[in-house]
Design an enzyme around this catalytic site. Structure first.
Site, PDB file in Angstrom:
ATOM      1  N   GLU A 128      32.983  -0.905  -7.597  1.00  0.00           N
ATOM      2  CA  GLU A 128      33.267  -0.959  -6.161  1.00  0.00           C
ATOM      3  C   GLU A 128      32.705  -2.204  -5.501  1.00  0.00           C
ATOM      4  OE1 GLU A 128      32.026   2.768  -4.508  1.00  0.00           O
ATOM      5  OE2 GLU A 128      33.645   3.853  -5.523  1.00  0.00           O
ATOM      6  N   VAL A 129      31.562  -2.672  -5.970  1.00  0.00           N
ATOM      7  CA  VAL A 129      30.953  -3.870  -5.393  1.00  0.00           C
ATOM      8  C   VAL A 129      31.106  -5.016  -6.393  1.00  0.00           C
ATOM      9  CG1 VAL A 129      28.831  -4.918  -4.520  1.00  0.00           C
ATOM     10  CG2 VAL A 129      29.297  -2.504  -4.048  1.00  0.00           C
ATOM     11  N   HIS A 184      23.424   0.015 -13.258  1.00  0.00           N
ATOM     12  CA  HIS A 184      22.899   1.269 -12.711  1.00  0.00           C
ATOM     13  C   HIS A 184      21.867   1.825 -13.696  1.00  0.00           C
ATOM     14  CE1 HIS A 184      26.176   2.174  -9.682  1.00  0.00           C
ATOM     15  NE2 HIS A 184      26.847   1.369 -10.474  1.00  0.00           N
ATOM     16  N   ASN A 202      29.700  -0.736 -14.424  1.00  0.00           N
ATOM     17  CA  ASN A 202      31.126  -0.556 -14.161  1.00  0.00           C
ATOM     18  C   ASN A 202      31.773  -1.930 -13.990  1.00  0.00           C
ATOM     19  OD1 ASN A 202      30.958   2.306 -14.082  1.00  0.00           O
ATOM     20  ND2 ASN A 202      30.148   2.214 -11.998  1.00  0.00           N
ATOM     21  N   HIS A 206      26.219  -5.421 -11.441  1.00  0.00           N
ATOM     22  CA  HIS A 206      25.016  -4.612 -11.255  1.00  0.00           C
ATOM     23  C   HIS A 206      24.889  -3.585 -12.372  1.00  0.00           C
ATOM     24  CE1 HIS A 206      28.364  -3.010  -8.862  1.00  0.00           C
ATOM     25  NE2 HIS A 206      27.913  -1.788  -9.154  1.00  0.00           N
ATOM     26  N   ASP A 247      19.656   2.672  -5.056  1.00  0.00           N
ATOM     27  CA  ASP A 247      21.023   2.889  -4.577  1.00  0.00           C
ATOM     28  C   ASP A 247      20.993   3.661  -3.252  1.00  0.00           C
ATOM     29  OD1 ASP A 247      23.988   2.842  -6.204  1.00  0.00           O
ATOM     30  OD2 ASP A 247      23.839   4.118  -4.413  1.00  0.00           O
ATOM     31  N   ILE A 248      21.858   3.285  -2.346  1.00  0.00           N
ATOM     32  CA  ILE A 248      21.876   3.904  -1.012  1.00  0.00           C
ATOM     33  C   ILE A 248      22.387   5.346  -1.078  1.00  0.00           C
ATOM     34  CG2 ILE A 248      24.203   3.188  -0.273  1.00  0.00           C
ATOM     35  CD1 ILE A 248      22.810   2.221   2.376  1.00  0.00           C
TER      36      ILE A 248
HETATM   37  P1  5GP Z   1      29.844   0.467  -8.440  1.00  0.00           P
HETATM   38  O1  5GP Z   1      30.792   1.604  -8.141  1.00  0.00           O
HETATM   39  O2  5GP Z   1      30.367  -0.846  -7.923  1.00  0.00           O
HETATM   40  O3  5GP Z   1      29.428   0.403  -9.882  1.00  0.00           O
HETATM   41  O4  5GP Z   1      28.508   0.806  -7.682  1.00  0.00           O
HETATM   42  C1  5GP Z   1      28.190   0.328  -6.413  1.00  0.00           C
HETATM   43  C2  5GP Z   1      26.950   1.058  -5.966  1.00  0.00           C
HETATM   44  O5  5GP Z   1      26.386   0.357  -4.889  1.00  0.00           O
HETATM   45  C3  5GP Z   1      27.207   2.499  -5.499  1.00  0.00           C
HETATM   46  O6  5GP Z   1      26.441   3.401  -6.275  1.00  0.00           O
HETATM   47  C4  5GP Z   1      26.798   2.460  -4.026  1.00  0.00           C
HETATM   48  O7  5GP Z   1      26.171   3.661  -3.614  1.00  0.00           O
HETATM   49  C5  5GP Z   1      25.850   1.281  -3.981  1.00  0.00           C
HETATM   50  N1  5GP Z   1      25.816   0.596  -2.686  1.00  0.00           N
HETATM   51  C6  5GP Z   1      26.897   0.187  -1.973  1.00  0.00           C
HETATM   52  N2  5GP Z   1      26.498  -0.416  -0.837  1.00  0.00           N
HETATM   53  C7  5GP Z   1      25.129  -0.390  -0.854  1.00  0.00           C
HETATM   54  C8  5GP Z   1      24.140  -0.889   0.063  1.00  0.00           C
HETATM   55  O8  5GP Z   1      24.428  -1.461   1.112  1.00  0.00           O
HETATM   56  N3  5GP Z   1      22.843  -0.686  -0.285  1.00  0.00           N
HETATM   57  C9  5GP Z   1      22.485  -0.046  -1.446  1.00  0.00           C
HETATM   58  N4  5GP Z   1      21.177   0.091  -1.677  1.00  0.00           N
HETATM   59  N5  5GP Z   1      23.390   0.420  -2.315  1.00  0.00           N
HETATM   60  C10 5GP Z   1      24.694   0.250  -2.031  1.00  0.00           C
END
Ligand code: 5GP
Ligand code: ZN
Length: 116
Positions: free
Chosen positions: A94-95, A101, A86, A99, A30-31
């Site tokens: 968010e994405v 985690h 999520n 995915h 994760d970034i």
């Molecule tokens: P969500 O909130 O959708 O469950 O988690 C999305 C995750 O993707 C977040 O923890 C965020 O830090 C990670 N993320 C978003 N954009 C990028 C990216 O461009 N590269 C990486 N490695 N992680 C990302």
């Protein structure tokens, strides 16, 4: 999906710190890590969320979970880990590419969610 961030990461079009890859899934760090270990595992084929899965997705969903313990152990969390998916607005996704985690490290991750 041509305009999906995680599809582009899985295809190598956007750089990521790779942790694992096979024919079904891709894993990367994760970034913005929330714990010392924070790996994301994604299906290579676009699935928007857990709310969109079909019976055809069962093999990839199985693989997503089957690689989790090994990825945790190999990335600094050998004594257990937290796995989170999520989903949608209420889940805080968010994405919009499914995915998993994998969160961990030397110390316990902490309470699951805050009581409201
Ligand atoms: P969500 O909130 O959708 O469950 O988690 C999305 C995750 O993707 C977040 O923890 C965020 O830090 C990670 N993320 C978003 N954009 C990028 C990216 O461009 N590269 C990486 N490695 N992680 C990302
Ligand atoms: Zn995608």
């Amino acid at each position: 999906m041509s305009d999906c961030l995680f599809c582009k990461i899985a295809a190598g079009e956007i750089p990521s710190k790779k942790a694992y890859e096979d024919e079904l899934v891709y894993a990367f760090h994760d970034i913005h890590p929330l714990r010392p270990t924070h790996v994301l595992v994604i299906p290579k084929r676009h699935i928007a969320s857990l709310a969109q899965v079909t019976a055809d997705d069962e093999p990839v969903l199985g693989r997503l979970l089957a690689v989790a313990a090994r990825l945790a152990a190999e990335n600094g969390s050998p004594d257990g880990f937290r796995s989170i998916i999520n989903t949608g607005r209420v889940g805080g996704q968010e994405v919009a590419h499914l995915h998993l985690h994998i969160l961990g490290g030397p110390e316990p991750v902490g309470p699951m969610v805050k009581k409201i």
